[in-house]
Write a protein that holds these residues in place. Structure first.
Motif, PDB file in Angstrom:
ATOM      1  N   ARG A  48       0.837  -1.206   0.000  1.00  0.00           N
ATOM      2  CA  ARG A  48       0.000   0.000   0.000  1.00  0.00           C
ATOM      3  C   ARG A  48       0.865   1.245   0.000  1.00  0.00           C
ATOM      4  NH1 ARG A  48      -3.769  -3.232   2.503  1.00  0.00           N
ATOM      5  NH2 ARG A  48      -4.379  -4.397   0.689  1.00  0.00           N
ATOM      6  N   MET A  49       1.917   1.178   0.814  1.00  0.00           N
ATOM      7  CA  MET A  49       2.826   2.303   0.935  1.00  0.00           C
ATOM      8  C   MET A  49       3.378   2.676  -0.435  1.00  0.00           C
ATOM      9  SD  MET A  49       4.061   3.958   3.485  1.00  0.00           S
ATOM     10  CE  MET A  49       5.247   4.020   4.707  1.00  0.00           C
ATOM     11  N   VAL A  52       0.672   4.324  -2.652  1.00  0.00           N
ATOM     12  CA  VAL A  52       0.358   5.715  -2.303  1.00  0.00           C
ATOM     13  C   VAL A  52       1.502   6.630  -2.717  1.00  0.00           C
ATOM     14  CG1 VAL A  52      -0.125   7.297  -0.420  1.00  0.00           C
ATOM     15  CG2 VAL A  52      -1.154   5.047  -0.425  1.00  0.00           C
ATOM     16  N   ASN A  55       1.373   7.292  -6.362  1.00  0.00           N
ATOM     17  CA  ASN A  55       0.342   8.286  -6.671  1.00  0.00           C
ATOM     18  C   ASN A  55       0.821   9.694  -6.380  1.00  0.00           C
ATOM     19  OD1 ASN A  55      -1.600   6.625  -7.643  1.00  0.00           O
ATOM     20  ND2 ASN A  55      -2.684   6.397  -5.700  1.00  0.00           N
ATOM     21  N   PHE A 206      -7.696  11.271  -8.936  1.00  0.00           N
ATOM     22  CA  PHE A 206      -7.401  12.583  -8.365  1.00  0.00           C
ATOM     23  C   PHE A 206      -7.641  12.560  -6.862  1.00  0.00           C
ATOM     24  CE2 PHE A 206      -8.720  16.782  -6.995  1.00  0.00           C
ATOM     25  CZ  PHE A 206      -7.594  17.496  -7.344  1.00  0.00           C
ATOM     26  N   TYR A 207      -6.610  12.869  -6.127  1.00  0.00           N
ATOM     27  CA  TYR A 207      -6.741  12.854  -4.676  1.00  0.00           C
ATOM     28  C   TYR A 207      -6.688  14.253  -4.085  1.00  0.00           C
ATOM     29  CZ  TYR A 207      -6.247   7.822  -4.161  1.00  0.00           C
ATOM     30  OH  TYR A 207      -6.456   6.478  -4.184  1.00  0.00           O
ATOM     31  N   GLU A 208      -7.428  14.397  -3.030  1.00  0.00           N
ATOM     32  CA  GLU A 208      -7.328  15.612  -2.223  1.00  0.00           C
ATOM     33  C   GLU A 208      -6.264  15.332  -1.164  1.00  0.00           C
ATOM     34  OE1 GLU A 208      -9.422  19.325  -0.954  1.00  0.00           O
ATOM     35  OE2 GLU A 208      -9.311  18.161  -2.805  1.00  0.00           O
ATOM     36  N   TYR A 209      -5.418  16.292  -0.878  1.00  0.00           N
ATOM     37  CA  TYR A 209      -4.374  16.028   0.109  1.00  0.00           C
ATOM     38  C   TYR A 209      -4.529  16.904   1.327  1.00  0.00           C
ATOM     39  CZ  TYR A 209      -2.276  13.361  -3.573  1.00  0.00           C
ATOM     40  OH  TYR A 209      -2.062  12.451  -4.549  1.00  0.00           O
ATOM     41  N   GLU A 210      -4.384  16.283   2.463  1.00  0.00           N
ATOM     42  CA  GLU A 210      -4.544  17.017   3.703  1.00  0.00           C
ATOM     43  C   GLU A 210      -3.393  16.654   4.616  1.00  0.00           C
ATOM     44  OE1 GLU A 210      -7.929  16.875   6.831  1.00  0.00           O
ATOM     45  OE2 GLU A 210      -8.878  17.291   4.905  1.00  0.00           O
ATOM     46  N   PRO A 211      -2.513  17.487   5.082  1.00  0.00           N
ATOM     47  CA  PRO A 211      -2.457  18.924   4.842  1.00  0.00           C
ATOM     48  C   PRO A 211      -2.114  19.263   3.385  1.00  0.00           C
ATOM     49  CG  PRO A 211      -1.015  18.257   6.655  1.00  0.00           C
ATOM     50  CD  PRO A 211      -1.499  17.031   6.005  1.00  0.00           C
ATOM     51  N   ILE A 216       2.805  15.421   3.285  1.00  0.00           N
ATOM     52  CA  ILE A 216       2.530  13.999   3.359  1.00  0.00           C
ATOM     53  C   ILE A 216       3.721  13.205   2.841  1.00  0.00           C
ATOM     54  CG2 ILE A 216       1.081  12.146   2.484  1.00  0.00           C
ATOM     55  CD1 ILE A 216      -1.243  14.029   2.577  1.00  0.00           C
ATOM     56  N   ALA A 219       6.448  12.997   5.270  1.00  0.00           N
ATOM     57  CA  ALA A 219       6.219  12.060   6.363  1.00  0.00           C
ATOM     58  C   ALA A 219       6.322  10.621   5.876  1.00  0.00           C
ATOM     59  CB  ALA A 219       4.842  12.306   6.978  1.00  0.00           C
ATOM     60  N   LEU A 220       5.897  10.407   4.632  1.00  0.00           N
ATOM     61  CA  LEU A 220       5.819   9.041   4.113  1.00  0.00           C
ATOM     62  C   LEU A 220       7.173   8.458   3.736  1.00  0.00           C
ATOM     63  CD1 LEU A 220       2.759   8.684   1.783  1.00  0.00           C
ATOM     64  CD2 LEU A 220       3.229   7.654   3.968  1.00  0.00           C
ATOM     65  N   GLN A 223       9.240   6.939   6.488  1.00  0.00           N
ATOM     66  CA  GLN A 223       8.532   5.749   6.966  1.00  0.00           C
ATOM     67  C   GLN A 223       8.707   4.604   5.967  1.00  0.00           C
ATOM     68  OE1 GLN A 223       7.267   5.114   9.684  1.00  0.00           O
ATOM     69  NE2 GLN A 223       5.748   3.511   9.457  1.00  0.00           N
TER      70      GLN A 223
ATOM     71  N   GLU B  30      -5.869  17.494  10.300  1.00  0.00           N
ATOM     72  CA  GLU B  30      -6.540  18.782  10.447  1.00  0.00           C
ATOM     73  C   GLU B  30      -7.932  18.614  11.026  1.00  0.00           C
ATOM     74  OE1 GLU B  30      -6.134  20.489   6.600  1.00  0.00           O
ATOM     75  OE2 GLU B  30      -4.041  21.040   6.975  1.00  0.00           O
ATOM     76  N   PRO B  41     -11.876  11.113  -3.064  1.00  0.00           N
ATOM     77  CA  PRO B  41     -10.528  10.594  -2.847  1.00  0.00           C
ATOM     78  C   PRO B  41      -9.701  11.571  -2.012  1.00  0.00           C
ATOM     79  CG  PRO B  41     -11.126  10.389  -5.140  1.00  0.00           C
ATOM     80  CD  PRO B  41     -12.189  11.216  -4.486  1.00  0.00           C
ATOM     81  N   LEU B  42      -8.999  11.030  -1.032  1.00  0.00           N
ATOM     82  CA  LEU B  42      -8.280  11.885  -0.097  1.00  0.00           C
ATOM     83  C   LEU B  42      -7.114  11.106   0.498  1.00  0.00           C
ATOM     84  CD1 LEU B  42      -8.535  14.479   1.973  1.00  0.00           C
ATOM     85  CD2 LEU B  42      -9.541  12.765   3.452  1.00  0.00           C
ATOM     86  N   VAL B  43      -6.011  11.796   0.662  1.00  0.00           N
ATOM     87  CA  VAL B  43      -4.905  11.203   1.411  1.00  0.00           C
ATOM     88  C   VAL B  43      -4.597  12.145   2.550  1.00  0.00           C
ATOM     89  CG1 VAL B  43      -2.482  10.560   1.394  1.00  0.00           C
ATOM     90  CG2 VAL B  43      -3.913  10.030  -0.563  1.00  0.00           C
ATOM     91  N   THR B  45      -2.556  12.621   6.587  1.00  0.00           N
ATOM     92  CA  THR B  45      -1.774  12.053   7.686  1.00  0.00           C
ATOM     93  C   THR B  45      -2.655  12.025   8.923  1.00  0.00           C
ATOM     94  OG1 THR B  45      -0.921  14.251   8.126  1.00  0.00           O
ATOM     95  CG2 THR B  45       0.472  12.788   6.853  1.00  0.00           C
ATOM     96  N   LEU B  80      -2.850   3.212   7.099  1.00  0.00           N
ATOM     97  CA  LEU B  80      -1.536   2.651   7.370  1.00  0.00           C
ATOM     98  C   LEU B  80      -1.063   3.289   8.662  1.00  0.00           C
ATOM     99  CD1 LEU B  80       0.213   2.685   3.889  1.00  0.00           C
ATOM    100  CD2 LEU B  80      -1.293   0.993   4.862  1.00  0.00           C
TER     101      LEU B  80
END
Lengths: 288, 132
Positions: A48-49, A52, A55, A206-211, A216, A219-220, A223, B30, B41-43, B45, B80
Motif C-alpha cells: 500500500r505504501m 500511495v 500516486n 485525483f486525490y485531495e491532500y490534507e495537509p 505527506i 512524512a511518508l 517511513q 486537520e 478521494p483523499l490522502v 496524515t 496505514l
C-alpha cells in the motif's frame, strides 16, 4: 587398515553429528513457519505504501520534490546496505548475499564511484571485513528475536541521517528475497532515491491532500525506508530458516549415507578377521 | 442503509482489520473526520488518536493509533498506522508511557522539524489522557 574399534568410534561420532543436524533441521522447520507468516503479513503495508507514494510522486516533481524521492541528482557516492543473518549453518544463504554485494561493490568501484558499506547481520560483517573494512560506516546485528520495528528503526534513522546530511547520492539495499522454501534469491535494489513504479493503467485518480502533498510525502518517505528495511529483515529471516532447513536436511542424509558405508566396511573387516583366525585354527589342526 | 465502505487497518507488522463498515472516524491531521462510502478521494496524515469503526461486520470497534496516514477513495479506506492498539488494551498507564516517550523525543530532537512533531504527538496524547 583401520581396526574394527577405530571404525566403531568413527561411526559413533558421525551418529552424534547426525543427531545435531537433525535437531537443527527440525528447529529451523518450526521457526520457518512463523517467520514466513511474519514476512507475509508485513507485505500489505509495504505494498500500500508503495502505491500511495507512486500516486503522490506523480503529482510532485521538479525542483520542489523532496530529497528522498528525487535524490541529489548525482551518482557518485554510493552507500550499500548488506543484510544477512547472524548465524551460519544455512548452506550458501549468506555467501550468496555477500557474493552479490561484492560484485555490486566491485562494479561500482570499477566505475570510479565512492562506496561505503553498512552491514546488518554478523555474517555480512565478518565476510566483508577482509576486503572492505575501511569502507564500513556502521554495523548492526540481527539478534535472536524475530525482526520487528524496533530493530529496523535505528537502521533507517541512521540511513536518513547520513543521507540528509548530504554524504551520499544513492543508497542500495542488498538482501535475500524469499520466493519459496527452496528458492531465495539475493537481490540488490535502490532504496534512495525512491524507486517509483510508473503505472501503465490510465491516469492516477485525483486525490485531495490534507495537509498538502509535500507534507505527506515528507512524512511518508522516511517511513517507507523503515518499512523497506523491516521487510528485508523479515524476508531474510524466512529465507535463512528455509535455507538452514534444506542444508541440515542434506547434512542429515549425508551422515546417514556415511554411517551405512562405514558399517559395511566395519562388518567386512570383522568378517575378514574371523575368517583369518578360522584358517589359522584349521591349518594348525591339520598340521598335527 | 447506504453502501458500506471497505475498511482496512494495516500496521507495518500485519493486517489488523479488514471489513465492511458504515462509517469510520479518523483522527486526521486537520481534525477528526467521518468517512462513509462515496467519500471523495483523499490522502491525509493522522495524529495520535482513536479510529472508530461503526456498523462493521462485527460489533463497533475502536483502535488507538500512533501516527500514520489514510488513503480514502469512494469504495475503500486504507489506514496505514505506524502502530495500532485495540482500545480495550489502552489505559492510563499505556498513555502515560507514550507521553513520557514523546517528551523524551522532544528533548532529544536534533532538528526543529522533529521537535515540532514530537511536541504535537505529546499534546495529542495528553489530550487523550485527559479525556480518558
Amino acid at each position: 587398515m583401520a581396526s574394527v574399534k577405530d571404525m566403531r568410534t568413527r561411526i559413533g561420532s558421525v551418529k552424534s553429528t547426525q543427531k545435531i543436524t537433525k535437531a537443527l533441521q527440525m528447529v529451523a522447520a518450526a521457526k520457518l513457519r512463523r517467520s514466513q507468516q511474519a514476512a507475509e503479513s508485513a507485505r500489505p503495508y509495504a505494498e500500500r505504501m508503495t502505491k500511495v507514494i507512486a500516486n503522490l510522486a506523480a503529482g510532485v516533481s521538479g525542483p520542489s520534490a523532496p530529497l528522498l524521492l528525487a535524490g541529489t541528482g548525482k551518482d557518485q557516492r554510493h552507500l550499500v546496505v548488506v543484510v544477512t543473518s547472524d548465524r551460519g549453518l544455512a548452506g550458501g544463504f549468506n555467501s550468496g548475499i555477500v557474493r552479490l554485494a561484492r560484485e555490486h561493490i566491485a562494479a561500482l568501484l570499477g566505475q570510479g564511484k565512492d562506496v561505503k558499506i553498512i552491514t546488518v547481520g554478523r555474517k555480512a560483517r565478518d565476510q566483508l571485513r577482509r576486503n572492505f573494512s575501511a569502507r564500513f560506516v556502521a554495523t548492526y546485528e540481527v539478534g535472536l528475536k524475530a525482526p520487528n520495528l524496533e530493530l529496523a528503526k535505528p537502521i533507517a534513522e541512521k540511513l536518513l541521517e547520513l543521507y540528509l546530511s548530504g554524504e551520499y547520492d544513492v543508497v542500495t539495499l542488498v538482501s535475500s528475497k524469499y520466493k519459496s522454501v527452496v528458492t531465495q534469491t539475493p537481490t540488490a535494489r535502490r532504496l534512495i532515491p525512491a524507486v517509483v513504479e510508473t503505472k501503465a493503467a490510465g491516469p492516477a485518480p485525483f486525490y485531495e491532500y490534507e495537509p498538502d502533498e509535500e507534507t505527506i510525502l515528507a512524512a511518508l518517505l522516511p517511513q517507507n525506508i523503515t518499512v523497506q528495511i523491516l521487510s528485508a529483515l523479515l524476508e531474510n529471516q524466512a529465507g535463512f530458516f528455509a535455507a538452514q532447513m534444506t542444508a541440515m536436511d542434506n547434512a542429515t542424509r549425508n551422515a546417514g549415507d556415511l554411517i551405512n558405508t562405514l558399517t559395511i566396511k566395519m562388518n567386512r573387516t570383522r568378517q575378514a578377521q574371523i575368517t583369518k583366525e578360522l584358517i589359522e585354527i584349521i591349518s594348525g589342526a591339520s598340521a598335527l | 442503509m447506504a453502501d458500506k465502505i471497505s475498511f482496512e487497518l494495516v500496521s507495518p507488522e500485519r493486517l489488523l482489520l479488514s471489513e465492511e463498515a458504515d462509517m469510520v472516524t479518523l483522527p486526521g491531521a486537520e481534525g477528526d473526520m467521518g468517512v462513509m462510502a462515496g467519500h471523495m478521494p483523499l490522502v491525509t496524515t493522522l495524529r495520535p488518536g482513536v479510529i472508530d469503526v461503526k456498523g462493521g461486520s462485527q460489533s463497533d470497534r475502536r483502535y488507538f493509533v500512533l501516527r500514520g496516514f489514510a488513503e480514502v477513495n469512494p469504495t475503500k479506506l486504507t489506514v496505514l498506522a505506524e502502530e495500532a492498539i485495540p482500545m480495550a488494551q489502552v489505559d492510563a498507564a499505556v498513555l502515560d508511557q507514550r507521553i513520557r516517550d514523546a517528551e523524551e523525543d522532544i528533548l532529544q530532537a536534533k532538528t526543529e522539524g522533529i521537535r515540532a512533531k514530537a511536541v504535537e504527538t505529546a499534546n495529542s496524547l495528553k489530550a487523550m489522557r485527559a479525556g480518558l
